[in-house]
Design an enzyme around this catalytic site. Structure first.
Site, PDB file in Angstrom:
ATOM      1  N   LYS A  93      16.850  17.220  63.464  1.00  0.00           N
ATOM      2  CA  LYS A  93      16.623  17.088  64.851  1.00  0.00           C
ATOM      3  C   LYS A  93      18.121  17.299  65.777  1.00  0.00           C
ATOM      4  CE  LYS A  93      12.461  17.571  65.331  1.00  0.00           C
ATOM      5  NZ  LYS A  93      11.988  18.935  65.444  1.00  0.00           N
ATOM      6  N   PRO A 100      18.964  12.782  59.757  1.00  0.00           N
ATOM      7  CA  PRO A 100      18.811  14.208  59.372  1.00  0.00           C
ATOM      8  C   PRO A 100      17.164  14.616  59.019  1.00  0.00           C
ATOM      9  CG  PRO A 100      20.371  13.653  57.900  1.00  0.00           C
ATOM     10  CD  PRO A 100      20.242  12.617  58.718  1.00  0.00           C
ATOM     11  N   HIS A 130       9.713  29.748  58.982  1.00  0.00           N
ATOM     12  CA  HIS A 130       8.929  28.949  58.119  1.00  0.00           C
ATOM     13  C   HIS A 130       7.673  28.303  59.161  1.00  0.00           C
ATOM     14  CE1 HIS A 130      11.488  27.835  54.428  1.00  0.00           C
ATOM     15  NE2 HIS A 130      11.812  28.926  54.927  1.00  0.00           N
ATOM     16  N   TYR A 166       9.785  17.509  51.248  1.00  0.00           N
ATOM     17  CA  TYR A 166      10.219  16.101  51.721  1.00  0.00           C
ATOM     18  C   TYR A 166       9.647  15.382  50.655  1.00  0.00           C
ATOM     19  CZ  TYR A 166      12.162  17.937  56.273  1.00  0.00           C
ATOM     20  OH  TYR A 166      12.790  18.429  57.216  1.00  0.00           O
ATOM     21  N   TYR A 226       8.027  18.166  64.793  1.00  0.00           N
ATOM     22  CA  TYR A 226       8.893  18.882  63.853  1.00  0.00           C
ATOM     23  C   TYR A 226       9.267  20.162  64.391  1.00  0.00           C
ATOM     24  CZ  TYR A 226      11.024  20.133  59.395  1.00  0.00           C
ATOM     25  OH  TYR A 226      11.968  20.605  58.507  1.00  0.00           O
TER      26      TYR A 226
END
Ligand code: FAS
Ligand code: PHB
Length: 398
Positions: free
Chosen positions: A303, A299, A79, A207, A391
């Site tokens: 991580k 979460p 991704h 998100y 990220y």
């Protein structure tokens, strides 16, 4: 009355056969270091836990070094971006363009399965359903670990103990009171998660910050979706039918995503509490803590598993160096080196959680600040780059 069988010996006793414990065992074996893994649950139980879904590029590289990257490379989904949704719109964060790195979607269950199979194929011993594991003598130079299998008590003498037994494990709990400093923040909500054999709503993760609460659209493959809804701490899974879950998810998504949502029977449904937690230091004499045994992150930043990989990579390198050359500098530096990266990652996970969730009792001012930060984030290359480089994963120190 249990009877003690013969005492075994190994170089490293690993407590816990989750991803941290199994990966450590795998890296040590490839480095010529003998380890015994002790796991409280059955292998099937460990595989049945549905947890993480996103691997940092660094984690993928470590799993490759460990010799368990084949299926990951074949089946994992690379991704190069994620989407943030708010005010009815989606904004893509181009991870690859901003950092030159990407993440891979590959479930923790599959990572654990690959590690289990590699360990078994190498004939390396894992004791499952090891009851009443106890740690002794790790403040000296000859630690001992004891456990029960049925009515028989067993023990192993070792040079080092790796506490990879998660947040509720025995390792951190075995550290003398006062030798440990802990830091914690418990969030006033949880995540209700659903796994379904349905095509994901989007090619990349979404998100969503919505007035009804946070939502996350993730996946395990192109035919298996993983969805989460922020929920109250006192929510109960039995109050959430599949229909109610998907209706609520749809209500928190933008129109285009809601229209694409394919629903289907849940094959797993669970509620996870959210907390930030760090225990310092991560070493006590011959006992080293790694993964969730030492730290927990919400979460939101994907991580938890990746931090466990980073700890274990550092611990394996230090132990292999010690056995090969007698050099103990890696072991001596382990705790401080891990904690520097742990705290940066704890910060990112806290920031992402604070940015994306609706906090009960938030005043209008705080709400406007959250909206302003989201607007600034997606409109600023500098701010988006800061999110992206966290990220995809911060660099390893060693
Ligand atoms: P683990 O907890 O995975 O493994 C520890 C092992 O030790 C377990 O198998 C346990 O049975 C065993 N054990 C415990 N006590 C023992 C004892 N006394 N003796 C022997 N063995 C013992 N991370 C993400 O990145 N994304 C997510 O979406 C996400 N969701 C999560 C949901 C939940 C409910 C939880 C609890 C965690 C989630 N995490 C997520 C974090 C998770 O993926 C962890 O970071 C990851 O499992 C860490 O791996 P370990 O450190 O190996 O700990
Ligand atoms: C998941 O797919 O389980 C997942 C993905 C990203 C997160 C958390 C969980 O931030």
């Amino acid at each position: 009355m249990s009877e003690t069988t013969g005492s075994r010996r190994t170089q490293v006793a690993i407590i816990g056969a989750g991803p941290a414990g199994l990966l450590l065992g795998q890296l040590l074996a490839r480095g010529g270091v003998d380890a015994l893994v002790l796991e409280r649950q059955s292998a099937a139980y460990v595989l049945g836990r549905i947890r993480a879904g996103v691997l940092e590029q660094g984690s993928v590289e470590v799993l490759g070094e460990a010799g368990v990257g084949q299926r990951l490379l074949a089946e994992g989904l690379p991704h190069e971006g994620i989407e943030l949704a708010f005010d009815g719109e989606r904004h893509r964060i181009d991870l690859a363009a901003l950092t030159g790195r990407r993440v891979t979607v590959y479930g923790q269950t599959e990572v654990t399965r690959d590690l289990m199979q590699a360990r078994a194929a190498a004939g390396l011993r894992t004791v499952y359903e090891a009851a009443d594991v106890s740690l002794h003598g790790f403040e000296g130079s000859s630690p001992v670990v004891r456990w029960r299998e049925g009515e028989r008590t067993h023990e192993v003498r070792c040079d080092y103990i790796a506490g990879c037994d998660g947040f509720h494990g025995v390792s951190r709990a075995s550290v003398p009171a006062g030798a440990l400093r802990t830091f914690e923040r418990v969030y006033p909500f949880g995540w209700l998660g659903v796994l379904s054999d349905t095509p994901p709503v989007s090619d990349e993760l979404i998100y969503a910050n919505h007035p009804r609460g946070f939502a996350l659209c993730s996946m395990r493959s192109r035919s298996r979706s993983r969805y989460y809804l922020q929920c109250a701490l006192d929510e109960r899974v039995e109050n959430w039918s599949d229909e109610r879950f998907f209706d609520e998810l749809r209500s928190r998504l933008d129109e285009a995503a809601a229209a694409r949502l394919v629903t289907g029977p849940s094959i797993e449904k669970s509620i996870a509490p959210l907390r930030s937690f760090v225990a310092e230091p991560m070493r006590f004499g011959r006992l080293f803590l790694a993964g969730d045994a030492a730290h927990i992150v919400p979460p939101t930043g994907a991580k938890g598993l990746n931090l466990a990989v980073a700890d274990v990579r550092s611990l394996a390198r230090a132990l292999i160096s010690r056995y090969r050359t007698g050099d103990e500098t890696g072991l001596d530096a382990y705790s401080e080196r891990c904690l520097r990266r742990v705290w940066k990652t704890v910060r990112f996970s806290w920031w992402m959680t604070t940015l994306m969730h609706r906090f009960p009792g938030t005043g209008d001012f705080d709400q406007r600040i959250q909206e302003a930060e989201l607007g600034y984030l997606v409109g600023s290359k500098a701010a988006s780059t800061a999110l992206a480089e966290n990220y995809v994963g911060l660099p390893f120190e060693d």
